[in-house]
Design an enzyme around this catalytic site. Sequence first.
Site, PDB file in Angstrom:
ATOM      1  CE1 TYR A  92     -29.911  62.878   4.778  1.00  0.00           C
ATOM      2  CE2 TYR A  92     -27.636  63.334   5.354  1.00  0.00           C
ATOM      3  CZ  TYR A  92     -28.653  62.435   5.111  1.00  0.00           C
ATOM      4  OH  TYR A  92     -28.410  61.109   5.214  1.00  0.00           O
TER       5      TYR A  92
ATOM      6  CE  LYS B 200     -44.199  55.665   3.790  1.00  0.00           C
ATOM      7  NZ  LYS B 200     -44.232  54.211   3.627  1.00  0.00           N
TER       8      LYS B 200
ATOM      9  CG  ASP C 161     -42.610  51.808   1.904  1.00  0.00           C
ATOM     10  OD1 ASP C 161     -42.761  52.611   0.960  1.00  0.00           O
ATOM     11  OD2 ASP C 161     -43.518  51.559   2.717  1.00  0.00           O
TER      12      ASP C 161
ATOM     13  CG  ASP D  54     -27.163  59.094   3.085  1.00  0.00           C
ATOM     14  OD1 ASP D  54     -26.178  58.609   2.521  1.00  0.00           O
ATOM     15  OD2 ASP D  54     -27.188  59.376   4.298  1.00  0.00           O
TER      16      ASP D  54
END
Length: 361
Positions: free
Chosen positions: A124, A190, A223, A247
Amino acid sequence: MAHRVTLIPGDGTGPELVEATRRVLEATGVELSWDRHEAGLDEYEEHGNPFPEETLAALRRNRVGIKGPTTTPVGTGFRSVNVLLRKELDLYACIRPCKAYEGVRTRFPQTDLVIVRENTEDLYAGIEFERGTEENARVRELLSQLGSRVREDAGMSIKPISEFGSERIVRAAFDYARANGRGKLTAAHKANIMKFTDGLFLEVACRVAEDYPDIEFEDRIIDNLCNQLVSRPEEYDVIVLPNLYGDIVSDLGAGMIGGLGLAPGGNIGSEAAVFEATHGSAPKYKGQNKVNPAALMLSGVLMLRHLGEREAGDRLEAAIAEVIRKGEKVTYDLKPSRDDPTAVGTSQFADAVIEELSASR
Ligand code: NAD
């Protein structure tokens, strides 16, 4: 002494939601003095600037604000008021509690999470290189010198994650957990794939965790976290995430608790804190006294706690929860069918919360 709070009605359904919220906040008995300032589409149409200097100055001066949603029209030069706010006041932490209240239809009734999203870094940050441009070619050239090949027809977005940004968001999450009696923090990432960005975030989180031995700490790959949130939501408490995952997981959380009408939020920085619902301005319902004010009212609960008015915040949350549990004087989105004729309006929902507050005195 009264708490001085900047009140920003916003546009679309914002002014009616803010009015309902102002009334219930005052009904808690906490002394609040409102410093009202404008922002959003109506202000832009009237005076040519969606985010006037005075509004920003008032937020800086009072250090606390509550804000109705503001529209960002698509395809104009109009910049998002929310993006400007976050940048100008460095509101680096977005706190979004996701609690499933009794009486709401959800498949995840045990959900009681708090999502803490980093607000300033990650994909972002706005560092993007459009396909086919000169800048894109220069970045690709540099990358090729460094041994990485990117296709000529690729656009690129850069994902900066810093030690500074990670440390302050993880500390904000631990501090929130401690201040709100929450026992566990999960850091999502991640890091197995993005070793130098998410890996850094995780490394910093593990280091900061040592300063908070009273709070259990664990990490999850993003995930896997999504999978577990919908299979065992009761195992999660406070979750801290870099911007993009934050988000996405915030909306997942809003869905798990029964919708946007119930999802509050607070954007916290070192200079100021601004409280607002997760949802937007729902402009098609503007002026209809129709939409659900609970998300903004619950943002008001966060604000009261932030101001040190914990007992009043708890009372207001209990009153909102009771109105929802009874399910009578609630807006259309909380009824079994969306055209239920017994649904009440925004302002009548506020009346019902005020009734519950006075009954609990
Ligand atoms: P939205 O959240 O305004 O509305 C989407 C739909 O969700 C609505 O049509 C309605 O059905 C439902 N909804 C939203 N709030 C509700 C409530 N309180 N009670 C009941 N139902 C509710 O999203 P959108 O239509 O994508 O965005 C409208 C505008 O709001 C856009 O200009 C967007 O940029 C802006 N926006 C502002 C903020 C903010 O100010 N913080 C946040 C998100 C979107």
